[in-house]
Design a protein around this motif. Structure first.
Motif, PDB file in Angstrom:
ATOM      1  N   TYR A   5       0.829  -1.191   0.000  1.00 35.01           N
ATOM      2  CA  TYR A   5       0.000   0.000   0.000  1.00 35.01           C
ATOM      3  C   TYR A   5       0.867   1.246   0.000  1.00 35.01           C
ATOM      4  O   TYR A   5       1.806   1.367   0.774  1.00 35.01           O
ATOM      5  CB  TYR A   5      -0.949   0.000   1.206  1.00 35.01           C
ATOM      6  CG  TYR A   5      -2.006  -1.061   1.086  1.00 35.01           C
ATOM      7  CD1 TYR A   5      -3.179  -0.817   0.393  1.00 35.01           C
ATOM      8  CD2 TYR A   5      -1.790  -2.330   1.603  1.00 35.01           C
ATOM      9  CE1 TYR A   5      -4.137  -1.811   0.240  1.00 35.01           C
ATOM     10  CE2 TYR A   5      -2.742  -3.330   1.445  1.00 35.01           C
ATOM     11  CZ  TYR A   5      -3.910  -3.054   0.773  1.00 35.01           C
ATOM     12  OH  TYR A   5      -4.835  -4.038   0.612  1.00 35.01           O
ATOM     13  N   ASN A   6       0.536   2.192  -0.899  1.00 34.66           N
ATOM     14  CA  ASN A   6       1.313   3.413  -0.999  1.00 34.66           C
ATOM     15  C   ASN A   6       1.009   4.371   0.136  1.00 34.66           C
ATOM     16  O   ASN A   6       1.838   5.188   0.511  1.00 34.66           O
ATOM     17  CB  ASN A   6       1.040   4.097  -2.347  1.00 34.66           C
ATOM     18  CG  ASN A   6       1.522   3.262  -3.516  1.00 34.66           C
ATOM     19  OD1 ASN A   6       2.574   2.634  -3.415  1.00 34.66           O
ATOM     20  ND2 ASN A   6       0.759   3.240  -4.594  1.00 34.66           N
ATOM     21  N   ALA A   7      -0.212   4.313   0.668  1.00 30.82           N
ATOM     22  CA  ALA A   7      -0.622   5.190   1.758  1.00 30.82           C
ATOM     23  C   ALA A   7      -1.048   4.313   2.936  1.00 30.82           C
ATOM     24  O   ALA A   7      -1.853   3.395   2.773  1.00 30.82           O
ATOM     25  CB  ALA A   7      -1.774   6.091   1.317  1.00 30.82           C
ATOM     26  N   PRO A   8      -0.505   4.581   4.128  1.00 29.43           N
ATOM     27  CA  PRO A   8      -0.846   3.736   5.278  1.00 29.43           C
ATOM     28  C   PRO A   8      -2.347   3.616   5.537  1.00 29.43           C
ATOM     29  O   PRO A   8      -2.828   2.537   5.907  1.00 29.43           O
ATOM     30  CB  PRO A   8      -0.127   4.439   6.433  1.00 29.43           C
ATOM     31  CG  PRO A   8       1.044   5.096   5.792  1.00 29.43           C
ATOM     32  CD  PRO A   8       0.550   5.557   4.460  1.00 29.43           C
ATOM     33  N   MET A   9      -3.099   4.701   5.349  1.00 30.16           N
ATOM     34  CA  MET A   9      -4.525   4.640   5.640  1.00 30.16           C
ATOM     35  C   MET A   9      -5.290   3.737   4.676  1.00 30.16           C
ATOM     36  O   MET A   9      -6.453   3.414   4.908  1.00 30.16           O
ATOM     37  CB  MET A   9      -5.128   6.051   5.628  1.00 30.16           C
ATOM     38  CG  MET A   9      -4.663   6.935   6.775  1.00 30.16           C
ATOM     39  SD  MET A   9      -5.124   6.264   8.405  1.00 30.16           S
ATOM     40  CE  MET A   9      -3.504   6.006   9.106  1.00 30.16           C
ATOM     41  N   GLU A  10      -4.626   3.318   3.580  1.00 31.24           N
ATOM     42  CA  GLU A  10      -5.266   2.351   2.685  1.00 31.24           C
ATOM     43  C   GLU A  10      -5.592   1.055   3.419  1.00 31.24           C
ATOM     44  O   GLU A  10      -6.573   0.384   3.103  1.00 31.24           O
ATOM     45  CB  GLU A  10      -4.362   2.048   1.486  1.00 31.24           C
ATOM     46  CG  GLU A  10      -4.411   3.071   0.374  1.00 31.24           C
ATOM     47  CD  GLU A  10      -5.664   2.941  -0.488  1.00 31.24           C
ATOM     48  OE1 GLU A  10      -6.491   2.053  -0.219  1.00 31.24           O
ATOM     49  OE2 GLU A  10      -5.811   3.738  -1.421  1.00 31.24           O
ATOM     50  N   MET A  11      -4.741   0.681   4.387  1.00 31.92           N
ATOM     51  CA  MET A  11      -5.009  -0.544   5.136  1.00 31.92           C
ATOM     52  C   MET A  11      -6.309  -0.432   5.918  1.00 31.92           C
ATOM     53  O   MET A  11      -7.101  -1.377   5.984  1.00 31.92           O
ATOM     54  CB  MET A  11      -3.854  -0.855   6.089  1.00 31.92           C
ATOM     55  CG  MET A  11      -2.641  -1.473   5.438  1.00 31.92           C
ATOM     56  SD  MET A  11      -2.983  -2.990   4.513  1.00 31.92           S
ATOM     57  CE  MET A  11      -3.736  -4.029   5.744  1.00 31.92           C
ATOM     58  N   LEU A  12      -6.543   0.740   6.528  1.00 31.64           N
ATOM     59  CA  LEU A  12      -7.787   0.931   7.267  1.00 31.64           C
ATOM     60  C   LEU A  12      -8.972   0.981   6.311  1.00 31.64           C
ATOM     61  O   LEU A  12     -10.039   0.408   6.596  1.00 31.64           O
ATOM     62  CB  LEU A  12      -7.712   2.216   8.097  1.00 31.64           C
ATOM     63  CG  LEU A  12      -8.946   2.547   8.947  1.00 31.64           C
ATOM     64  CD1 LEU A  12      -9.312   1.386   9.869  1.00 31.64           C
ATOM     65  CD2 LEU A  12      -8.708   3.821   9.758  1.00 31.64           C
ATOM     66  N   ALA A  13      -8.794   1.627   5.163  1.00 30.45           N
ATOM     67  CA  ALA A  13      -9.877   1.693   4.175  1.00 30.45           C
ATOM     68  C   ALA A  13     -10.258   0.295   3.711  1.00 30.45           C
ATOM     69  O   ALA A  13     -11.443  -0.035   3.561  1.00 30.45           O
ATOM     70  CB  ALA A  13      -9.461   2.563   2.995  1.00 30.45           C
ATOM     71  N   ARG A  14      -9.250  -0.561   3.511  1.00 31.36           N
ATOM     72  CA  ARG A  14      -9.522  -1.935   3.077  1.00 31.36           C
ATOM     73  C   ARG A  14     -10.290  -2.696   4.155  1.00 31.36           C
ATOM     74  O   ARG A  14     -11.230  -3.435   3.855  1.00 31.36           O
ATOM     75  CB  ARG A  14      -8.212  -2.643   2.746  1.00 31.36           C
ATOM     76  CG  ARG A  14      -8.394  -4.034   2.137  1.00 31.36           C
ATOM     77  CD  ARG A  14      -7.060  -4.681   1.859  1.00 31.36           C
ATOM     78  NE  ARG A  14      -7.228  -5.950   1.180  1.00 31.36           N
ATOM     79  CZ  ARG A  14      -7.179  -6.121  -0.127  1.00 31.36           C
ATOM     80  NH1 ARG A  14      -6.971  -5.072  -0.912  1.00 31.36           N
ATOM     81  NH2 ARG A  14      -7.343  -7.309  -0.671  1.00 31.36           N
ATOM     82  N   LYS A  15      -9.885  -2.514   5.396  1.00 31.64           N
ATOM     83  CA  LYS A  15     -10.594  -3.189   6.493  1.00 31.64           C
ATOM     84  C   LYS A  15     -12.041  -2.711   6.566  1.00 31.64           C
ATOM     85  O   LYS A  15     -12.978  -3.527   6.688  1.00 31.64           O
ATOM     86  CB  LYS A  15      -9.862  -2.902   7.803  1.00 31.64           C
ATOM     87  CG  LYS A  15     -10.679  -3.142   9.082  1.00 31.64           C
ATOM     88  CD  LYS A  15     -11.053  -4.616   9.255  1.00 31.64           C
ATOM     89  CE  LYS A  15     -11.957  -4.811  10.469  1.00 31.64           C
ATOM     90  NZ  LYS A  15     -11.346  -4.402  11.724  1.00 31.64           N
TER      91      LYS A  15
END
Length: 255
Positions: A5-15
């Motif tokens: 993921y290029n942006a850390p908050m992408e992980m939260l968005a995916r969750k």
């Protein structure tokens, strides 16, 4: 970035997408949320009982666990958290910690200041509602764990946890086929399931002997999903996933 993921908050968005599709505007606000990325060693307390944190922790890589410690040195592991989880969101409103949160493995985390999180949620009520849903689902996990500890036999407890950990990781793309990471050691699984390490070891031998699972190198492989779910009396409703379909067990061709 971990997990591609290029942006850390992408992980939260995916969750969050795994439990409720988030609107484009809410996603943009989430991705722009200020944060600080940190690398943490294994078995490091992120927050401790009695702390008054001013930030919340998003897991980007690795495993985190919540636990309560007893005076004589015992502990009860309350839950495990994986990439995409925001395990201490409640500290946004409960200002004093009533438990401990620690890394199980070496981890990469994103720390989000409560003031920044509050500002974003006030401007984006849809995102606030989704995070509230995530907190309610966390509570549903606890209800299921209480049922396991209080009423399931040891074999069912272990099978149920394996089903849960597999589906949670599948929802955020951390599985391969019917295999998934299993970071907790036997002592840590025992502390989460209310079993001794000796008893847990016997249960694991039984599951392997029945051809239900294989374990090795920190990887859990479910050899027969339907049979394991039957032993666990597993119903994925408590996970409240947007797509909660259980994996189909591959059929074996006979010659």
């Amino acid at each position: 970035m971990p997990n591609g993921y290029n942006a850390p908050m992408e992980m939260l968005a995916r969750k969050l997408d795994s439990i409720a599709r988030i609107a484009d505007a809410d996603r943009e606000a989430l991705l722009a949320l200020p944060h600080t990325v940190r690398n943490l060693p294994a078995r490091h307390d992120i927050v401790r009982f009695g702390d008054r944190p001013n930030q919340s922790c998003l897991v980007l890589q690795g495993w985190v666990y919540r636990y309560s410690a007893l005076a004589e040195g015992g502990r009860q592991i309350l839950s495990f958290y994986i990439a995409g989880d925001l395990p201490d969101l409640q500290s946004l409103h409960l200002h004093r910690m009533d438990h401990n949160l620690a890394t199980l493995t070496s981890c990469v985390v994103a720390l989000v200041a409560h003031d920044d999180l509050r500002a974003v949620l006030l401007k984006n009520p849809g995102l606030a509602a989704t995070l509230w849903r995530d907190s309610l689902i966390d509570a549903a996990h606890y209800r299921e764990r209480i049922t396991s500890l209080g009423r399931r036999q040891a074999l069912g407890r272990v099978a149920h946890m394996f089903c849960e950990l597999y589906l949670r990781q599948k929802a955020v793309g951390l599985t391969r086929g019917l295999s998934c990471p299993l970071a907790p050691k036997q002592s840590e699984l025992a502390d989460s399931l209310g079993l001794t390490s000796v008893h847990l070891n016997r249960v694991l031998r039984t599951l392997r002997g029945r051809g239900l699972v294989t374990l090795g190198g920190g990887i859990l492989t479910i050899e027969n999903w339907d049979a394991l779910a039957e032993v666990a009396e597993f119903d994925p409703t408590f996970l409240h996933l947007a797509n909660n379909a259980a994996p189909a067990h591959p059929t074996v061709e006979t010659v």
